[in-house]
Design an enzyme around this catalytic site. Structure first.
Site, mmCIF file in Angstrom:
data_model
loop_
_atom_site.group_PDB
_atom_site.id
_atom_site.type_symbol
_atom_site.label_atom_id
_atom_site.label_comp_id
_atom_site.label_asym_id
_atom_site.label_seq_id
_atom_site.Cartn_x
_atom_site.Cartn_y
_atom_site.Cartn_z
ATOM 1 N N LYS A 1 -40.470 46.571 6.520
ATOM 2 C CA LYS A 1 -40.214 45.211 7.014
ATOM 3 C C LYS A 1 -41.496 44.676 7.658
ATOM 4 O O LYS A 1 -42.189 45.410 8.377
ATOM 5 C CB LYS A 1 -39.101 45.266 8.060
ATOM 6 C CG LYS A 1 -38.627 43.905 8.570
ATOM 7 C CD LYS A 1 -37.507 44.085 9.602
ATOM 8 C CE LYS A 1 -36.862 42.765 10.000
ATOM 9 N NZ LYS A 1 -35.759 42.951 10.964
ATOM 10 N N SER B 1 -31.625 40.139 9.581
ATOM 11 C CA SER B 1 -32.962 39.672 9.274
ATOM 12 C C SER B 1 -33.706 40.543 8.271
ATOM 13 O O SER B 1 -34.586 40.059 7.571
ATOM 14 C CB SER B 1 -33.777 39.590 10.561
ATOM 15 O OG SER B 1 -34.017 40.868 11.101
ATOM 16 N N SER C 1 -29.283 43.317 12.193
ATOM 17 C CA SER C 1 -30.294 43.012 11.179
ATOM 18 C C SER C 1 -30.563 44.126 10.182
ATOM 19 O O SER C 1 -31.260 43.913 9.197
ATOM 20 C CB SER C 1 -31.618 42.642 11.852
ATOM 21 O OG SER C 1 -31.556 41.330 12.329
#
Lengths: 484, 95, 493
Positions: free
Chosen positions: C78, C157, C181
């Protein structure tokens, strides 16, 4: 001593409180491993934490915790075994995180006190409200470019103790005595080097005036004062300004002011019209700071003797005057020097020699005690020579200046120059005979009743001995000779 | 409750985010809605409840006081939008 | 060798150990898949060269017998983890071009264990979002979107992290979870997502959103793989004061430990209005599966569940408003030039932050400001304690808690973006674990009637990820979720 100030319309009481920012003595910063030492090239003592790089986290320095606790102990303050680091949020060019890590609701140290002594000999207690640990900000330089400010983060994250007094001072003199005493205690403890010029110790001074017995007036806060003189000037200026303002029908505005060192005046800071709203909240990157009684006790055991205790000993055990004791305890180094030099000797004579001869010479040479060419043991040796009659006080002064100049030992100088006091009877008799023989007329006058001439003979004999004859013996033996 | 435009501007100023007149109107409604929704927290009786800032139960660990970092101005300054030598540079600040 | 993409990490590792495949081969397959699935918009910065080098190093380690637990396994990251000399943006305009001179602790540990970095993955800007739509790079697309249908959200997210693993464009990936997330996108994309206990993985070097809630965790295709990579990620870090100084147990063992005799709680309060019927049914199934596997089901109550979301939407923005103050145009990232410092700040931050990030900064600033602190921030912290205490009580009675991961399956991109509160409701089941600091895992457990993946969430008490793995593994076995998304890389099909 009354501290009231007379204005045009009556008397005013001055109320002063101080927030002192003291840089903690430590090798590294409060929350990062970069050096806390002053004076590096710009941004060299900066870690990624200090520069607030994304994802960087604070880790607390144990030494800074110890120093804060030690300071609290030195100020007879309550030590809080539970304290919390909060974020104080505001934007400024030299505040890279956009917040300062400080302590708001739960400081590490609570209430304490500082005892101050004023010039009239009176003593006075100033309450301490709290001490908390916080990060210093970086430094903005505004004079490097016409349109830009330059930012150096070397100081960013250095540990500070904010020592907040109660509003319990009422004159510039009291404020000066407070900051001096506080500085002295911090230096004894070794928790702050007290170097005001370099900014290791600086004060925000809150001043207000009120009619005696009335509620507190509106205060102004003058920021970042880094000398005792500036603190006094600020207070005097603010007191006059505020009284004049009120007496002319105006009102004091609660505001932050800056002191102009060239004019000696304060002025309101620009760009601070935004109401401050620091949005304090507990720093989620840190946990509450906790320790136990054993930790405090260990620090307490290792505490050095503080100026008030040493002073008490000097006056009550050594028999020094309060004045001398004050002079000798103002700095930790001075007291330590004195203790070494006077150990096993006449305390009063040593005190006298230090405060008159040594300090005089240091002053004249413009150097600090730490650089003194005469060490404590060397000064002690000189005093021993006086005490055992090897040299007279007068010769000793001569020897001392030689010691100060060359760093040589007293004994060596005395030997090299043959300055040892003459205490041998026959030698002194010989000198007396010589002087009397050369002044037979005066001998007769003396014997005829002119007693005053005794001093003349002593002077001549001392001169003939180049000052080395033992003055006591000269007196005694001369009397014998003349009174035959 | 609603958050009026002036409050939005004050908050935006504190957060150093420029908001235009128009945007402050939009935000006024937007933030008002969110805060209204959040206000259901008022239903909860929290008398005498100690606030919780951290779920950690361990004590704060301390670091030894040794210099382990710094002396890397090039890394510190490498991403700066503007620098002069070893300084960061910002528009002039007047105190 | 087209089967390369179909292997789990554990299978691939066995073949690597036996030298039946090489790390470089495996990487080639994944890099091809990355190219092929470019349309899913998962990789914001692919790191082809770095990956090549790491794969070659891994092959060398295998040949020298020095391979570690993740050697040669291709992993996506990420874009919230700072990666040394590789652009790290948090998918925000304000950090465009930022090149960290440091590597986050978690990624360092993964590379030290031999992992091969495929690249940086798409996410919501500063991890603020539940659909990956706040990313400056545009949203990650869910590979479960029909080939000719609407683009569906990967969730957020960590949308790119979930989507890439589901699509066969990463064997495993790293994400972060502040309010769901990891778990929500894992559920939306049909992969396993683990949010570890707060304090289990170091936060050092991860762009902070809400410091008291953020945790890093892995996305994998199986529970076993989750335990494998998590063991490499976890552990005490002296650079993170909130990281726990605890030994990391052998989690792989827990995967096969079975759940005979475990007590599993079903919280009454997780039956919420408007919950998808498919999800309700799946939840029932999950309950039955666990019972069949030997667990005892216990009805429990978590009375303050309802308040978790509003509580979260004070605490997270409050912390974020402060954490994001450092993005000011001085030290890194974007700057809009202006004459005064304050103007520079205001223009830079208005331009550099997207709408949702600005909204949250403003909410957080408001909640902390004078006059509102007690009513909002303090109140939320008190409610947070009540929520944690609910769980403390529950875990006196049960070993794990079973809930749905989300109240609905994924949705088309653009469908929810206009109303922040609708968007926030995505996290209703995941947020409580963050507030309480608990570990949680989402396991893919079935499909909705429209053919979209659904996840079940398991929660355990602090530092008992082992129980999550045991329980999740039992669900995984019985759910037999092995369907391949329509837009996955061809070789995965």
């Amino acid at each position: 001593m009354s501290t009231l100030v007379s204005g045009r319309t009556g008397e005013w009481e001055v109320v002063i409180g101080m927030e002192v920012h003291a840089q903690v003595v430590s090798n590294s910063k409060l929350f990062s491993g970069s050096s806390a030492v002053f004076g590096a090239s710009p941004n060299n003592h900066v870690s990624l934490v200090d520069a607030a790089m994304p994802g960087m986290l604070p880790v607390i320095n144990e030494q800074c915790v110890k120093q804060a606790v030690l300071t609290g102990l030195g100020l007879n303050a309550k030590i809080n075994k539970f304290s919390v680091f909060d974020r104080k949020n505001y934007f400024y060019a030299d505040l890279p995180q956009g917040y300062q890590i400080s302590q708001f609701k739960h400081p590490i140290v609570g209430e304490g006190e500082v005892k101050i002594e004023l010039s009239d000999g009176s003593t006075h207690k100033v309450g301490i409200e709290r001490i908390h640990l916080e990060q210093d900000a970086g430094k903005s330089l505004h004079d490097q470019h016409p349109l830009k400010s330059y930012i150096d983060l070397n100081r960013s994250g250095v540990a500070l103790m904010e020592i907040v007094s109660k509003p319990e001072m009422h004159s510039a003199e009291q404020a000066a005595a407070y900051i001096k005493k506080l500085r002295s205690i911090l230096r004894y403890l070794g928790t702050c080097d007290g170097n005001m010029e370099e900014g290791s110790l600086r004060a925000d001074v809150n001043v207000s005036v009120r009619r005696p017995g009335h509620l507190l007036g509106t205060r102004t806060e003058t920021k970042n004062l880094n000398s005792v003189k500036f603190i006094m000037q600020t207070i005097e200026f603010e007191v006059n300004r505020q009284i004049e303002l009120i007496e002319n029908g105006g009102e004091v505005k609660q505001e932050t002011r800056l002191f102009d060192t060239t004019t000696g005046m304060t002025r309101a800071m620009r760009g601070k019209e935004d109401a401050h709203d620091y949005r304090y909240f507990p720093d989620p990157d840190l946990l509450p700071l906790t320790f136990d009684d054993a930790f405090i006790d260990e620090l307490r055991m290792g505490m050095p003797e503080l100026p008030d205790e040493i002073k008490y000993r000097m006056v009550n055990e050594y028999g020094l005057s309060s004045y001398d004791a004050n002079v000798l305890t103002e700095e930790r180094e001075t007291a330590a020097f004195y203790e070494l030099a006077s150990d096993g000797r006449d305390r009063k004579i040593t005190a006298n020699w230090m405060s008159v001869e040594l300090f005089g010479a240091l002053n004249k040479a413009g150097i600090e005690l730490a650089q003194s060419p005469v060490s404590p043991s060397q000064l002690g040796d000189l005093i021993d020579l006086i005490s055992d009659g090897s040299i007279s006080g007068k010769i000793a002064k001569e020897v001392f200046s030689e010691m100060f100049e060359t760093g040589k030992d007293a004994k060596l100088i005395v030997d090299e120059k043959g300055l040892k006091q003459v205490s041998d009877e026959s030698t002194i008799f010989a000198m007396i005979d010589e002087v009397l023989a050369a002044n037979l007329d005066k001998v007769n006058e003396y014997r005829g009743g002119k007693d005053k001439l005794f001093g003349f003979f002593v002077g001549q004999i001392m001169k003939a001995s180049k000052g080395q004859a033992n003055p006591g013996m000269v007196n005694q033996l001369l009397k014998q000779k003349l009174d035959i | 409750m609603s958050v009026d435009k002036h409050v939005v501007k004050k908050i935006a100023r504190l957060a150093r985010i420029h908001v235009s007149e128009k945007k402050s109107e939009l935000l006024s409604a937007d933030l008002g809605n969110i805060l209204n929704w959040i206000e259901q927290l008022e239903e909860v009786n929290t008398d005498g409840v100690e606030p919780l800032s951290s779920v950690n139960e361990h004590a704060l660990a301390w670091r030894e006081d040794i210099v382990t970092d710094g002396e890397m101005p090039e890394k510190v300054l490498k991403n700066a939008p503007e620098n002069a030598g070893e300084f960061f540079v910002v528009p002039k600040v007047i105190e | 060798m087209s089967d390369l993409l179909k292997m789990t990490a554990t299978q691939a590792r066995n073949l690597l150990l036996k030298k039946e495949i090489s790390s470089v081969e495996l990487l080639d397959a994944y890099q091809t898949a990355m190219e092929e699935t470019k349309g899913l918009n998962n990789y914001v910065t692919p790191t082809f060269e770095v990956a090549k080098q790491m794969a070659m190093d891994a092959d060398k380690a295998y040949s020298q017998g020095t391979a570690s637990s993740l050697s040669g396994l291709p992993i996506g990251v990420k874009d919230l983890f700072c990666t040394k000399d590789i652009e790290t943006t948090a998918c925000s305009a304000i950090l465009k071009g930022f090149l960290p001179s440091y590597e986050s602790t978690v990624t360092s540990k993964v590379w030290k264990s031999g992992g091969v970095m495929l690249g940086k993955l798409n996410c919501d800007e500063f991890a603020m979002g539940s659909s990956n739509e706040t990313s400056i790079f545009g949203p990650s697309v869910n590979p479960w979107s029909k080939k000719d249908g609407n683009n569906l959200s990967s969730g957020g997210s960590s949308g790119g992290s979930a989507s890439s693993v589901a699509a066969g464009a990463a064997l495993m990936s790293l994400g972060t979870d502040t309010g769901g997330s990891i778990r929500q996108p894992a559920a939306f994309c049909g992969v396993v997502g683990l949010k570890p206990t707060y304090g289990r993985c170091s936060r050092w070097g991860i762009v902070a959103f809400a410091s008291s809630l953020d945790q890093a965790g892995p996305f994998t295709r199986t529970v076993e793989d989750s335990a494998l990579i998590f063991s490499a990620m976890a552990g005490h870090d002296p650079k993170d004061s909130t990281s726990a100084s605890l030994k990391v147990p052998n989690f792989s063992k827990a995967v096969h430990a079975g759940i005979e005799g475990l007590r599993i709680g079903i919280p009454a309060e997780y039956y919420v209005d408007g919950m998808d019927i498919d999800i309700l049914e799946l939840w029932k199934k999950g309950r039955a599966w666990l019972e069949q596997a030997g667990a005892t089901i216990v009805d429990i109550s978590l009375p303050h569940t309802k308040y978790a979301l509003p509580c979260y939407y004070i605490i997270a923005p409050a912390e974020a408003s402060s954490n994001l103050a450092r993005y000011d145009g001085v030290k890194y990232g974007k700057r809009i030039e202006a004459e005064t410092l304050d103007e520079m700040y205001e223009l830079t931050r208005a331009d550099g932050f997207g709408e949702e990030v600005q909204r949250r900064i403003l909410i957080g600033t408001y909640a902390l400001s004078a006059g509102y602190y007690d009513a909002y921030y303090l109140k939320a912290q008190q409610v947070r304690r009540l929520i944690k205490e609910d769980f403390d009580k529950a875990f006196n009675e049960v070993d794990a808690i079973l809930t749905p991961t989300t109240p609905s399956p994924t949705f088309p991109l653009g469908a929810e973006v206009s109303d922040p509160i609708t968007m926030y409701l995505n996290d209703v089941f995941t947020v409580p674990a963050n507030l309480a600091g608990l570990p949680g895992i989402s396991v893919p457990a079935g499909l909705s009637k429209q053919g979209l993946p659904l996840g079940l969430q398991l929660l355990a008490s602090h530092f008992r990820e082992d129980k999550l793995f045991s329980t999740a593994s039992a669900i995984e076995k019985q759910a037999e979720f092995s369907l391949v998304p329509p837009r996955a890389a061809g070789d995965l099909q």
